[in-house]
Scaffold this active site. Structure first.
Site, PDB file in Angstrom:
ATOM      1  N   ASP A 147       0.050   4.939   0.912  1.00  0.00           N
ATOM      2  CA  ASP A 147      -0.262   6.157   1.720  1.00  0.00           C
ATOM      3  C   ASP A 147      -0.287   5.475   3.144  1.00  0.00           C
ATOM      4  O   ASP A 147      -1.086   4.650   3.458  1.00  0.00           O
ATOM      5  CB  ASP A 147      -1.661   7.017   1.788  1.00  0.00           C
ATOM      6  CG  ASP A 147      -1.508   7.806   2.648  1.00  0.00           C
ATOM      7  OD1 ASP A 147      -0.723   8.319   3.270  1.00  0.00           O
ATOM      8  OD2 ASP A 147      -2.774   8.104   2.806  1.00  0.00           O
ATOM      9  N   ASP A 149       0.820  -1.003   0.029  1.00  0.00           N
ATOM     10  CA  ASP A 149       0.067   0.062  -0.085  1.00  0.00           C
ATOM     11  C   ASP A 149       1.021   1.134  -0.119  1.00  0.00           C
ATOM     12  O   ASP A 149       1.887   1.236   0.419  1.00  0.00           O
ATOM     13  CB  ASP A 149      -1.029  -0.126   1.396  1.00  0.00           C
ATOM     14  CG  ASP A 149      -1.608   1.279   1.653  1.00  0.00           C
ATOM     15  OD1 ASP A 149      -2.440   1.337   0.520  1.00  0.00           O
ATOM     16  OD2 ASP A 149      -1.514   1.764   2.487  1.00  0.00           O
ATOM     17  N   ASP A 190      -1.595  -0.230   6.248  1.00  0.00           N
ATOM     18  CA  ASP A 190      -1.725   0.273   7.459  1.00  0.00           C
ATOM     19  C   ASP A 190      -3.247   0.386   7.695  1.00  0.00           C
ATOM     20  O   ASP A 190      -3.506   1.071   8.470  1.00  0.00           O
ATOM     21  CB  ASP A 190      -1.126   1.520   7.212  1.00  0.00           C
ATOM     22  CG  ASP A 190      -2.044   2.766   6.430  1.00  0.00           C
ATOM     23  OD1 ASP A 190      -2.211   2.161   5.167  1.00  0.00           O
ATOM     24  OD2 ASP A 190      -2.149   3.683   6.686  1.00  0.00           O
TER      25      ASP A 190
HETATM   26  P1  B16 Z   1      -6.606   9.937  -3.786  1.00  0.00           P
HETATM   27  P2  B16 Z   1      -3.676   4.441   0.030  1.00  0.00           P
HETATM   28  C1  B16 Z   1      -5.470   6.163   0.062  1.00  0.00           C
HETATM   29  O1  B16 Z   1      -4.201   5.774  -0.180  1.00  0.00           O
HETATM   30  C2  B16 Z   1      -5.621   6.928   1.167  1.00  0.00           C
HETATM   31  O2  B16 Z   1      -5.076   6.089   2.305  1.00  0.00           O
HETATM   32  C3  B16 Z   1      -6.855   7.396   1.374  1.00  0.00           C
HETATM   33  O3  B16 Z   1      -6.965   8.395   2.628  1.00  0.00           O
HETATM   34  C4  B16 Z   1      -7.359   8.186   0.240  1.00  0.00           C
HETATM   35  O4  B16 Z   1      -8.576   8.589   0.267  1.00  0.00           O
HETATM   36  C5  B16 Z   1      -7.330   7.215  -1.115  1.00  0.00           C
HETATM   37  O5  B16 Z   1      -5.849   6.804  -1.048  1.00  0.00           O
HETATM   38  C6  B16 Z   1      -7.646   7.967  -2.169  1.00  0.00           C
HETATM   39  O6  B16 Z   1      -6.863   9.046  -2.692  1.00  0.00           O
HETATM   40  O7  B16 Z   1      -7.875  11.100  -3.259  1.00  0.00           O
HETATM   41  O8  B16 Z   1      -5.341  10.590  -3.820  1.00  0.00           O
HETATM   42  O9  B16 Z   1      -7.168   9.301  -4.903  1.00  0.00           O
HETATM   43  O10 B16 Z   1      -3.463   4.178   1.383  1.00  0.00           O
HETATM   44  O11 B16 Z   1      -4.634   2.975  -0.697  1.00  0.00           O
HETATM   45  O12 B16 Z   1      -2.271   4.279  -0.638  1.00  0.00           O
HETATM   46 MG    MG Z   2      -3.032   3.373   3.583  1.00  0.00          MG
END
Ligand code: B16
Ligand code: MG
Length: 213
Positions: free
Chosen positions: A10, A8, A169
């Site tokens: 973020d 993953d 996470d």
């Molecule tokens: P975006 P991950 C996720 O990333 C984030 O944890 C989440 O908070 C966010 O809403 C989602 O990506 C979408 O992000 O708006 O940039 O498309 O943890 O899956 O890497």
């Molecule tokens: Mg994440």
């Protein structure tokens, strides 16, 4: 022994949750919608539009689809501005040692992220061409806990899901890994989740052999 590890982005490779929070908070404040860090925790790993729906649970009026699109765009514009601050120094503890250690063992490496901003984030932290495959929010229709993004990553790597481990996470991400038939390795917030197969506070706390076993 696992042949591939899907990370993953973020919360595992780099922490952008503070930026997500500030951007959603600015949007929610402007609309007069209550939003706090406890609600923000529920957005971890969840797609942008699904995140907005969670925030709108506290709204006092209903919004049209066009208004929702505009709110999500406003949030993303604020978020994108903050991403220019990201540098390789923001890569989380243990990440580079884990990535290089796995690569030395011949393990294939992929990203499996809900974020549509994955390409720009990877570029900012200097890992734009590091991974063997990248599956992200631009290529999928179903948000975690659906396994779609991890199944796509395994497919792009050419490995069977049973031969892959996922590092996550988010509780939704651990559920997605298990739903896809993969080993679930938890860090950060998800390290308290009993459905994880292996857990640690950061990747620095998890031996390579525990990820691959
Ligand atoms: P975006 P991950 C996720 O990333 C984030 O944890 C989440 O908070 C966010 O809403 C989602 O990506 C979408 O992000 O708006 O940039 O498309 O943890 O899956 O890497
Ligand atoms: Mg994440």
């Amino acid at each position: 022994m696992k042949k591939a590890v899907i990370f993953d982005l973020d919360g595992v490779i780099v922490s952008t949750d503070g930026y997500h929070y500030k951007a959603w908070k600015a949007m929610a404040d402007e609309e007069g919608i209550y939003f706090d860090e406890v609600i923000n925790n529920r957005l971890r790993g969840v797609s942008r539009m699904a995140s907005l729906e969670i925030i709108l649970e506290r709204a006092t009026k209903t919004y049209t689809d066009e208004e929702k699109e505009a709110m999500a765009t406003k949030k993303n514009d604020i978020y994108r501005e903050s991403l220019v601050e990201l540098t390789p120094d923001d890569i989380l503890p243990g990440v580079m040692d884990t990535l290089t250690g796995l690569r030395e063992k011949g393990v294939k490496l992929a990203i499996g992220s809900s974020s549509k901003n994955t390409p720009v984030i990877l570029e900012q932290i200097g890992l734009g061409s590091y991974f063997d495959a990248v599956a992200d929010g631009n290529q999928i229709t179903k948000s975690k806990p659906d396994p779609e993004v991890f199944l796509l990553a395994a497919k792009l790597l050419g490995v069977d899901p049973a031969d892959a481990a996922v590092v996550e996470d988010a509780y939704a991400g651990i559920d997605a890994a298990k739903a896809g038939g993969m080993k679930a390795v938890a860090v950060g917030d998800a390290s308290k989740y009993e459905k994880a197969d292996v857990a640690g506070a950061t990747l620095a706390d998890i031996p390579l052999d525990d990820i691959l076993a």
